[in-house]
Design a protein around this motif. Structure first.
Motif, PDB file in Angstrom:
ATOM      1  N   ILE A  10      12.466  -6.108  -2.256  1.00 49.51           N
ATOM      2  CA  ILE A  10      12.354  -5.266  -1.063  1.00 49.51           C
ATOM      3  C   ILE A  10      11.507  -4.047  -1.431  1.00 49.51           C
ATOM      4  CG2 ILE A  10      13.586  -3.932   0.705  1.00 49.51           C
ATOM      5  CD1 ILE A  10      16.023  -5.660   0.154  1.00 49.51           C
ATOM      6  N   ASP A  11      10.536  -3.739  -0.590  1.00 50.94           N
ATOM      7  CA  ASP A  11       9.653  -2.612  -0.919  1.00 50.94           C
ATOM      8  C   ASP A  11       9.291  -1.861   0.357  1.00 50.94           C
ATOM      9  OD1 ASP A  11       7.875  -0.934  -2.364  1.00 50.94           O
ATOM     10  OD2 ASP A  11       7.468  -2.575  -3.767  1.00 50.94           O
ATOM     11  N   PHE A  12       8.497  -0.810   0.182  1.00 49.84           N
ATOM     12  CA  PHE A  12       8.166   0.078   1.293  1.00 49.84           C
ATOM     13  C   PHE A  12       6.836  -0.309   1.928  1.00 49.84           C
ATOM     14  CE2 PHE A  12       9.924   2.596  -2.322  1.00 49.84           C
ATOM     15  CZ  PHE A  12      11.226   2.599  -1.855  1.00 49.84           C
ATOM     16  N   THR A  13       6.558   0.348   3.040  1.00 51.59           N
ATOM     17  CA  THR A  13       5.201   0.345   3.585  1.00 51.59           C
ATOM     18  C   THR A  13       4.766   1.811   3.663  1.00 51.59           C
ATOM     19  OG1 THR A  13       5.992   0.557   5.844  1.00 51.59           O
ATOM     20  CG2 THR A  13       5.609  -1.693   5.024  1.00 51.59           C
ATOM     21  N   ASN A  14       3.548   2.022   4.170  1.00 46.39           N
ATOM     22  CA  ASN A  14       3.038   3.395   4.248  1.00 46.39           C
ATOM     23  C   ASN A  14       3.432   4.105   5.540  1.00 46.39           C
ATOM     24  OD1 ASN A  14       1.832   3.061   1.772  1.00 46.39           O
ATOM     25  ND2 ASN A  14      -0.027   2.198   2.685  1.00 46.39           N
TER      26      ASN A  14
END
Ligand code: HDE
Length: 703
Positions: free
Chosen positions: A346-350
């Protein structure tokens, strides 16, 4: 006491849980105390002595009991539970096994909250609700810090302090508490059109949940899932409640705020204690990275939804809450959620709002929880192993052994070892980024109205009426005329009829024509009218009775509702027991004047001439019925009970059922003659299962 889950997290917590049984009173040093009611003094009437270490310690600890409340979301209620995926389909998209391994049951702690009010404010205010979940996964803690609305007020986190200052009580006199109906919030809104979509949600019934158990949850931002090949997929997270998404009505909310300010908190607590465990389904909307620019909005813009009709919500697994905390402060108050608590997969976006959040949560917790070791507080501790070279600080609980606290080292054999992804380490998603250093909102973030219009178009007629009434109420509390005008002008971009209807209520000249034509599109998934499940499980029904009530009917009602999962409570003019019409006694659950119709989902008045005579002579009982009717709740009566409904001015009760017949008219269910017919409860339950009877016109009902 409800059955409790006893997973890895609870085994860990058991080590610090303390019961008072079989203990002596001691100081913090473990010294037993022989007296705690009088301080040590020089003589019976003399001064208190400094050497009284027990008194000093007791008072000092008390003096330091309070910590700062959360700057937002200060008031909340939490519970433990577990999450389990249904199957493994999501494994193509993420390596996060807690989302993909159906055999993995992950312990969770969830905290629901209001946003604007202080810790002691009321539950049923018009506000967004927080829905924050901490998953204690085997790979470390993952926090999904969401809300019950899928969009947000602003697009860039740098505006958050401005927004929060505008919505919180005004700084000169700290009024109003836990309310958006005041000048500064609406001034902010009229000057910031990006708030418009969220304001539509906030003015809708979504801001008035009947129960935390009957609320949707949303991750809001577009996040990213990452699979074993390192491929990213955009994702929006959704929680869907098993009991349907249901709301209170505004008049009811204002009354509950006085009658039972803990209404939502109590509801969650009681449901879990009764073993009626609340459930949600986790769903995801997935968007392939190749489709990033296929939408008429920007996926990175947190004021936008992805309509479910465009990208379906696919089910992933089930969340169940099955255990209340033992201690509010230790657990619900000290729990610390953070959007940056992610696990591999799971990761972020901008999204610029998410980026700011990734800074803010850790920062605020450093002061709220008094230093850098709050992750060691029991509720915050992962079940995954923790090992690093972070040392010391206030409240350090660990005793780190050995001579090394640096990396790399050779003295401790290089431990803790820095592992790669093969060892399960988190690796940031590799996204190519380039650009100039600028302060500028992207052009793709500039459409502030289309989705506000989409939301409006998707509402049922009663939902639209509630939205208009909400705008009128809120703006009606605003002193500055130019602020009212400014808001109406913004609404005229959303929908002309909406703007006119609001203008007419708040003394603003209605706009002559639409500013932006309504695009006519809608998204049925947005309407709560489409979330009715028909269940009456956990609904509370008041049964009004006095001496002389038909006790057979009371029994039938109790049994019939309980068989359907609902809860009947007999309310009478006094506590204890009341007399049945044909002898026998009925247990009273509550004295009627300690309760109110607003804390029940429906009301039934059984027959019994004496009972009805007594209830009709009691203004509180009459008001109880009128008010339930006013709030669109199912109201039922049998035999003489119908007279109380008539006395309360309920028109539908005038043409009530003939002998042994049941009439159901706008949620008013009546039956006359003899035993209670089977259909009586079936009709009542059907109306209750629809939550409210919205086609009942209650405008002229005085309650
Ligand atoms: Fe929060 N938010 N937030 N927020 N938020 C906090 O963290 C913040 C936002 C949300 O039950 C604070 O520990 C910024 C969106 C919940 O403990 C703080 C921005 C969403 C909770 C903070 C946002 C949320 C918080 C206050 C804009 C929904 C309660 C105390 C950039 C997706 C968690 C704390 C709990 C709490 C900052 C916007 C949800 C100050 C800067 C959008 C549910 O860190």
């Amino acid at each position: 006491m409800a059955a409790e889950s006893h997973d890895a997290k609870h085994r860990q917590l058991d080590e610090v849980r303390k019961d008072p049984q079989d203990t002596y009173l001691t100081t913090q040093q473990g010294v037993r105390v022989d007296h705690t009611d009088d301080a040590l003094s020089a003589g019976e009437r003399g001064p208190t002595l400094l050497e009284d270490f027990h008194a000093r310690e007791k008072i000092t600890h008390f003096d330091h009991e309070r910590i700062p409340e959360r700057v937002v979301h200060a008031r909340g209620a939490g519970a433990y539970g577990h999450f389990q995926p249904y199957d493994g389909w999501l494994a193509d998209y993420t390596v996060a096994s807690f989302l993909t391994d159906p055999n993995e049951r992950t312990p969770v702690f969830v905290r629901f909250s209001t946003v604007a009010g202080s810790r002691g404010s009321a539950d049923t205010v018009r506000d967004v609700r927080g829905f924050a979940t901490k998953f204690y996964t085997r790979q470390g803690n993952y926090d999904l810090v969401g809300n019950n609305m899928p969009v947000f007020f602003i697009q860039d986190g740098i505006k958050f302090p401005d927004f929060v200052h505008a919505v919180k009580p005004e700084p000169d006199n700290e009024m109003p508490q836990a309310a958006s109906a005041h000048d500064t919030l609406w001034d902010f809104v009229q000057l910031q059109p990006e708030t418009l979509h969220m304001m539509m949600w906030l003015m809708s019934d979504r801001a008035l949940p009947r129960s935390y158990r009957m609320m949707q949850g949303f991750g809001v931002h577009t996040f990213r899932l990452v699979n074993a090949e390192g491929r990213g997929t955009f994702v929006k997270f959704h929680w869907k409640p098993a009991l349907g998404t249901h709301s209170l009505v505004w008049d009811e909310c204002q009354k509950i705020a006085g009658k039972d300010p803990d209404y939502n908190r109590r509801d969650l607590w009681e449901a879990i204690e009764a073993g009626q465990y609340p459930e949600w389904e986790l769903g995801v909307q997935l968007v392939d990275e190749s489709r990033e620019f296929d939408f008429d909005f920007d996926l990175l813009d947190p004021t936008k939804i992805i309509p479910e009709e465009e990208v379906p919500v696919r089910p992933v697994g089930r969340l169940v809450l099955d255990r209340n905390p033992d201690n509010f402060f230790a657990e619900t108050e000290q729990v610390a959620f953070h959007t940056a608590n992610v696990v591999p997969g799971i990761d972020f976006t901008n999204d610029p709002l998410l980026q700011a959040r990734n800074f803010s949560y850790l920062d605020t917790q450093l002061i709220r929880l008094g230093g850098p070791n709050f992750a060691q507080i029991p509720v915050n501790r992962p079940v995954a192993d923790v090992a690093n070279n972070q040392r010391d600080g206030y409240g350090q609980q660990r005793i780190h052994r050995g001579r090394t606290s640096y990396s790399e080292n050779s003295l401790a054999g290089g431990c803790p070892v820095v592992g790669g992804t093969e060892a399960g380490a988190f690796a940031h998603y590799q996204e190519k980024v380039e650009g100039h250093k600028i302060r500028k909102r992207s052009e793709s973030f500039q459409d502030h109205y289309s989705q506000a219009t989409l939301f409006w178009n998707s509402m049922a007629s009663w939902e639209k009426e509630h939205i208009v009434a909400a705008f009128r109420f809120e703006l009606g509390k605003v002193d500055h005329q130019h602020v009212r005008e400014g808001v109406v002008a913004r609404l005229n971009h959303v929908d002309h009829e909406l703007a006119v209807a609001v203008a007419e209520g708040v003394g603003v000249a209605p706009p002559q024509q639409a500013e932006t034509p309504n695009h006519g599109r809608s998204s049925p998934a947005l309407s709560q009218a489409n979330s009715v499940t028909g269940t009456i499980a956990t609904r509370k029904v008041a049964v009004l009775a006095a001496d002389g009530v038909d006790s057979t009917e009371v029994e039938q009602i109790r049994r019939g509702l309980s068989e359907r999962g609902a809860i009947a409570e007999v309310l009478a003019l006094r506590d204890g027991k009341i007399r049945g019409a044909n002898g026998g006694e009925v247990d009273v659950d509550r004295q009627i004047n300690t309760m109110a119709s607003v804390v029940y989902d429906g009301v039934i008045v059984p027959g019994g001439a004496d009972s009805i005579r007594a209830l009709s002579a009691d203004g509180y009982a009459v008001h109880f019925v009128t008010e339930a009717y006013k709030h669109h709740k199912p109201v039922a009566a049998s035999d003489e009970g119908m007279r109380l409904l008539q006395h309360a001015g309920i028109a539908e009760a005038e043409k009530a059922g003939g002998p042994n017949g049941v009439v159901a008219d706008h949620g008013v269910v009546t039956a006359a003659g003899g035993a209670l017919p089977d259909d009586f409860l079936a009709e009542f339950a059907a109306a209750l299962g629809r939550h409210r009877v919205w086609d009942r016109d209650t405008a002229s009902v005085p309650a």
